[in-house]
Structures are given as C-alpha cells and as structure tokens.
Design a protein around this motif. Structure first.
Motif, PDB file in Angstrom:
ATOM      1  N   ASN A   5       0.813  -1.220   0.000  1.00  0.00           N
ATOM      2  CA  ASN A   5       0.000   0.000   0.000  1.00  0.00           C
ATOM      3  C   ASN A   5       0.842   1.264   0.000  1.00  0.00           C
ATOM      4  OD1 ASN A   5      -2.503  -1.299  -0.074  1.00  0.00           O
ATOM      5  ND2 ASN A   5      -2.577  -1.529   2.148  1.00  0.00           N
ATOM      6  N   ASP A   6       2.054   1.192   0.532  1.00  0.00           N
ATOM      7  CA  ASP A   6       2.955   2.347   0.476  1.00  0.00           C
ATOM      8  C   ASP A   6       3.418   2.615  -0.949  1.00  0.00           C
ATOM      9  OD1 ASP A   6       2.970   2.794   3.257  1.00  0.00           O
ATOM     10  OD2 ASP A   6       4.561   1.319   3.547  1.00  0.00           O
ATOM     11  N   LEU A   7       3.616   1.558  -1.718  1.00  0.00           N
ATOM     12  CA  LEU A   7       4.237   1.684  -3.038  1.00  0.00           C
ATOM     13  C   LEU A   7       3.245   1.905  -4.173  1.00  0.00           C
ATOM     14  CD1 LEU A   7       6.802  -1.262  -2.778  1.00  0.00           C
ATOM     15  CD2 LEU A   7       7.368   1.178  -2.822  1.00  0.00           C
ATOM     16  N   PHE A   8       2.039   1.312  -4.051  1.00  0.00           N
ATOM     17  CA  PHE A   8       1.179   1.196  -5.221  1.00  0.00           C
ATOM     18  C   PHE A   8      -0.249   1.667  -4.953  1.00  0.00           C
ATOM     19  CE2 PHE A   8       4.007  -2.690  -5.287  1.00  0.00           C
ATOM     20  CZ  PHE A   8       4.908  -2.183  -6.209  1.00  0.00           C
ATOM     21  N   ILE A 125       7.694  -6.024  -9.706  1.00  0.00           N
ATOM     22  CA  ILE A 125       6.435  -5.300  -9.817  1.00  0.00           C
ATOM     23  C   ILE A 125       6.765  -3.835 -10.074  1.00  0.00           C
ATOM     24  CG2 ILE A 125       4.269  -4.683  -8.706  1.00  0.00           C
ATOM     25  CD1 ILE A 125       4.548  -7.160  -6.940  1.00  0.00           C
ATOM     26  N   LEU A 126       6.192  -3.287 -11.138  1.00  0.00           N
ATOM     27  CA  LEU A 126       6.395  -1.881 -11.500  1.00  0.00           C
ATOM     28  C   LEU A 126       5.071  -1.144 -11.347  1.00  0.00           C
ATOM     29  CD1 LEU A 126       8.607  -2.217 -14.727  1.00  0.00           C
ATOM     30  CD2 LEU A 126       9.280  -2.353 -12.323  1.00  0.00           C
ATOM     31  N   GLY A 127       5.078  -0.104 -10.518  1.00  0.00           N
ATOM     32  CA  GLY A 127       3.859   0.622 -10.193  1.00  0.00           C
ATOM     33  C   GLY A 127       3.382   1.550 -11.294  1.00  0.00           C
ATOM     34  N   TYR A 128       2.213   2.113 -11.069  1.00  0.00           N
ATOM     35  CA  TYR A 128       1.512   2.959 -12.035  1.00  0.00           C
ATOM     36  C   TYR A 128       2.414   4.081 -12.556  1.00  0.00           C
ATOM     37  CZ  TYR A 128      -1.868   6.406 -13.744  1.00  0.00           C
ATOM     38  OH  TYR A 128      -2.560   7.323 -14.508  1.00  0.00           O
ATOM     39  N   GLY A 129       2.548   4.139 -13.872  1.00  0.00           N
ATOM     40  CA  GLY A 129       3.295   5.218 -14.501  1.00  0.00           C
ATOM     41  C   GLY A 129       4.797   5.123 -14.348  1.00  0.00           C
ATOM     42  N   ALA A 130       5.315   4.008 -13.872  1.00  0.00           N
ATOM     43  CA  ALA A 130       6.777   3.856 -13.760  1.00  0.00           C
ATOM     44  C   ALA A 130       7.400   3.765 -15.152  1.00  0.00           C
ATOM     45  CB  ALA A 130       7.124   2.622 -12.949  1.00  0.00           C
ATOM     46  N   HIS A 131       8.656   4.212 -15.256  1.00  0.00           N
ATOM     47  CA  HIS A 131       9.349   4.232 -16.553  1.00  0.00           C
ATOM     48  C   HIS A 131      10.786   3.788 -16.360  1.00  0.00           C
ATOM     49  CE1 HIS A 131      11.930   6.437 -19.529  1.00  0.00           C
ATOM     50  NE2 HIS A 131      11.102   5.813 -20.348  1.00  0.00           N
ATOM     51  N   LEU A 132      11.205   2.835 -17.172  1.00  0.00           N
ATOM     52  CA  LEU A 132      12.604   2.410 -17.201  1.00  0.00           C
ATOM     53  C   LEU A 132      13.237   2.909 -18.485  1.00  0.00           C
ATOM     54  CD1 LEU A 132      11.649   0.564 -14.886  1.00  0.00           C
ATOM     55  CD2 LEU A 132      13.100  -1.235 -15.826  1.00  0.00           C
ATOM     56  N   GLY A 133      14.343   3.637 -18.358  1.00  0.00           N
ATOM     57  CA  GLY A 133      15.062   4.107 -19.523  1.00  0.00           C
ATOM     58  C   GLY A 133      15.698   2.966 -20.289  1.00  0.00           C
ATOM     59  N   ALA A 134      16.193   3.279 -21.478  1.00  0.00           N
ATOM     60  CA  ALA A 134      16.770   2.259 -22.349  1.00  0.00           C
ATOM     61  C   ALA A 134      17.871   1.490 -21.635  1.00  0.00           C
ATOM     62  CB  ALA A 134      17.319   2.907 -23.616  1.00  0.00           C
ATOM     63  N   GLY A 135      17.789   0.166 -21.710  1.00  0.00           N
ATOM     64  CA  GLY A 135      18.833  -0.676 -21.155  1.00  0.00           C
ATOM     65  C   GLY A 135      18.773  -0.900 -19.661  1.00  0.00           C
ATOM     66  N   ALA A 136      17.847  -0.258 -18.947  1.00  0.00           N
ATOM     67  CA  ALA A 136      17.722  -0.483 -17.506  1.00  0.00           C
ATOM     68  C   ALA A 136      17.130  -1.866 -17.257  1.00  0.00           C
ATOM     69  CB  ALA A 136      16.847   0.584 -16.866  1.00  0.00           C
ATOM     70  N   VAL A 137      17.652  -2.578 -16.255  1.00  0.00           N
ATOM     71  CA  VAL A 137      17.226  -3.956 -16.004  1.00  0.00           C
ATOM     72  C   VAL A 137      17.013  -4.188 -14.514  1.00  0.00           C
ATOM     73  CG1 VAL A 137      18.435  -4.844 -18.039  1.00  0.00           C
ATOM     74  CG2 VAL A 137      19.596  -4.837 -15.817  1.00  0.00           C
ATOM     75  N   GLY A 171       5.076   6.023 -10.360  1.00  0.00           N
ATOM     76  CA  GLY A 171       5.693   7.248 -10.831  1.00  0.00           C
ATOM     77  C   GLY A 171       7.199   7.296 -10.751  1.00  0.00           C
ATOM     78  N   VAL A 172       7.849   6.164 -10.551  1.00  0.00           N
ATOM     79  CA  VAL A 172       9.312   6.127 -10.456  1.00  0.00           C
ATOM     80  C   VAL A 172       9.933   6.233 -11.850  1.00  0.00           C
ATOM     81  CG1 VAL A 172      11.282   4.622  -9.926  1.00  0.00           C
ATOM     82  CG2 VAL A 172       9.427   4.890  -8.275  1.00  0.00           C
ATOM     83  N   GLY A 183      16.069  -7.528  -4.926  1.00  0.00           N
ATOM     84  CA  GLY A 183      15.471  -7.023  -3.702  1.00  0.00           C
ATOM     85  C   GLY A 183      15.461  -5.518  -3.562  1.00  0.00           C
ATOM     86  N   THR A 184      15.679  -4.793  -4.651  1.00  0.00           N
ATOM     87  CA  THR A 184      15.592  -3.331  -4.593  1.00  0.00           C
ATOM     88  C   THR A 184      14.137  -2.904  -4.435  1.00  0.00           C
ATOM     89  OG1 THR A 184      17.573  -2.984  -5.926  1.00  0.00           O
ATOM     90  CG2 THR A 184      15.975  -1.193  -5.888  1.00  0.00           C
ATOM     91  N   VAL A 185      13.889  -1.965  -3.531  1.00  0.00           N
ATOM     92  CA  VAL A 185      12.547  -1.412  -3.309  1.00  0.00           C
ATOM     93  C   VAL A 185      12.656   0.107  -3.430  1.00  0.00           C
ATOM     94  CG1 VAL A 185      10.590  -1.222  -1.730  1.00  0.00           C
ATOM     95  CG2 VAL A 185      11.978  -3.306  -1.739  1.00  0.00           C
ATOM     96  N   ILE A 186      11.879   0.695  -4.342  1.00  0.00           N
ATOM     97  CA  ILE A 186      11.988   2.131  -4.612  1.00  0.00           C
ATOM     98  C   ILE A 186      10.635   2.792  -4.357  1.00  0.00           C
ATOM     99  CG2 ILE A 186      12.552   3.893  -6.319  1.00  0.00           C
ATOM    100  CD1 ILE A 186      14.318   1.909  -7.716  1.00  0.00           C
ATOM    101  N   GLY A 187      10.631   3.781  -3.473  1.00  0.00           N
ATOM    102  CA  GLY A 187       9.405   4.483  -3.128  1.00  0.00           C
ATOM    103  C   GLY A 187       8.860   5.341  -4.254  1.00  0.00           C
ATOM    104  N   ARG A 188       7.627   5.736  -4.128  1.00  0.00           N
ATOM    105  CA  ARG A 188       6.913   6.465  -5.176  1.00  0.00           C
ATOM    106  C   ARG A 188       7.637   7.762  -5.582  1.00  0.00           C
ATOM    107  NH1 ARG A 188       0.399   5.878  -4.291  1.00  0.00           N
ATOM    108  NH2 ARG A 188       0.405   4.168  -2.797  1.00  0.00           N
TER     109      ARG A 188
END
Length: 219
Positions: A5-8, A125-137, A171-172, A183-188
């Motif tokens: 609930n904190d993330l998504f 799991i990638l939250g609403y509106g998240a974006h990974l740039g080219a080549g990000a894994v 939105g990340v 195991g990386t966790v990134i906040g909104r």
C-alpha cells in the motif's frame, strides 16, 4: 519497510484484489501465475485469446515478431513492440509500452508503465506510470544464488525467495542502463540517475545519484 500500500495505487491494475492479500510486494510473486489464470477466466469479450493462457485486449497492439507465453494478460491500448519476449506469468496493464527486445517474466506492470527499449523485468512489480530508460534492467538472482534479502532502511528483511527483482513504486523514473539489484525497493516518485547500480530500500520523492547519494526531490 515499504508495504504494497505504500508503493502502489491498487486501482491501477487487474491484480489489485490479489495484491491486497499481502503485506510486502515480493510475497505476491509466488502465486502470480495462478492469479493470472483466474483473472483470465473472468475477462470479458474485449479480451481476445492470443494463444494458450494468453489474453490480449482488442485495443492492444502486438507486433508480429513478439513472443508471448502464458499465462499472460495484456491490457487496453498497450503496445508490445518488435522482438519483445514475454515468457510467462506476466500481467501487463493498460496503456503500457513493452519495447523492442524487452524481456518480461513473472512480473506485474501496472497501468501506463513504460519499459520501451532493451529492458529485462523479472520477478518484479512496476507501479503505475513507472518508466525504465533504455537498457535499464532488474537483476533478480544473487551471484551466490542464496535467497534474496531486502536491505531496508530499518534493517534487513529475508524474502525467502531465490528470485526477487525490483519493487518499483508509482511514478518512479529509472535512468538509462541502470541496474536494480535483487530485492531493490523504490518508493513512489523517486528518480534514479542513468548508469546507477541501485540496491536496498530507497525512499519516496528522492533522487538517486550515480554514487548512491540520495537527496530529496525539490518541489
């Protein structure tokens, strides 16, 4: 430690009710295939069968060179580009972009997620509106093959899983050619500089620099 609930915002995925059963996001990865099968059986006629256990919304566009293995759901107005490789247990929301040579397995992409160029998304799991740039894994296995530990801000947390990628909040923004370690966790609404090697729990509304310096985002 950030919870689901904190993330998504759970209104932006078909898996909202499923995710609400858990506290931490990696807990939802084990039974994701069964979740997708159950959801697929309930979809209306706007979703068309695309292959065994693959449901694609009639407004989505899937390139003829894309490879999609079930169980998989692809939502409305999502674009799956040439040579994308979706290899099972993938729930991809509405208005997403799955780019050329992007690989996805055992993952949830909330609505309006973009992984548009040469990305790998595994056990994540990638939250609403998240974006990974080219080549990000997302790296989902430790080099020593031991169970993944989330290095939280308040201490380490054992996931009990050998495969956990990244849990990326709404939105990340992830810069090009960055690596999100297991195991990386990134906040909104946090942004990560290009070419950054990210690990552990990252607060919301921050900027992560190449040397893992974390500063608050300016309004």
């Amino acid at each position: 430690m950030y919870t689901i609930n904190d993330l998504f915002d759970l209104t932006h995925t078909l898996a909202g009710d499923y995710l609400a059963r858990f506290t931490y996001p990696w807990e939802a990865l084990s039974d994701l295939a069964d979740c997708i099968r159950a959801l697929g059986a309930q979809l209306d006629s706007e979703y068309l069968p695309f292959g065994p256990e693959v449901w694609v919304h009639r407004t989505a566009h899937v390139a003829p060179t894309a490879s999609i293995t079930g169980p998989c759901i692809i939502g409305p107005e999502t674009e799956v580009r040439h040579c994308a490789f979706v290899r099972g247990s993938a729930l991809i929301g509405a208005g997403c972009v799955v780019g050329n040579s992007t690989e996805i397995k055992n993952a949830i992409l909330f609505d309006h997620v973009q992984v548009p160029h040469y990305n790998y998304i595994g056990d994540s799991i990638l939250g609403y509106g998240a974006h990974l740039g080219a080549g990000a894994v997302t790296s989902n296995v430790r080099s020593d093959k031991r169970p993944v530990v989330v290095h939280g801000l308040a201490g380490d947390v054992e996931t009990g899983r050998k495969k956990v990628g990244a849990l990326v909040g709404d939105g990340v923004e992830i810069g090009c050619n960055s690596v999100l370690n297991p195991g990386t966790v990134i906040g909104r609404r946090t942004s990560v500089y290009p070419l950054t090697c990210v690990r552990g729990e990252i607060p919301a509304d921050c900027i992560v620099k190449n040397d893992m310096t974390i500063v608050p985002r300016e309004e």
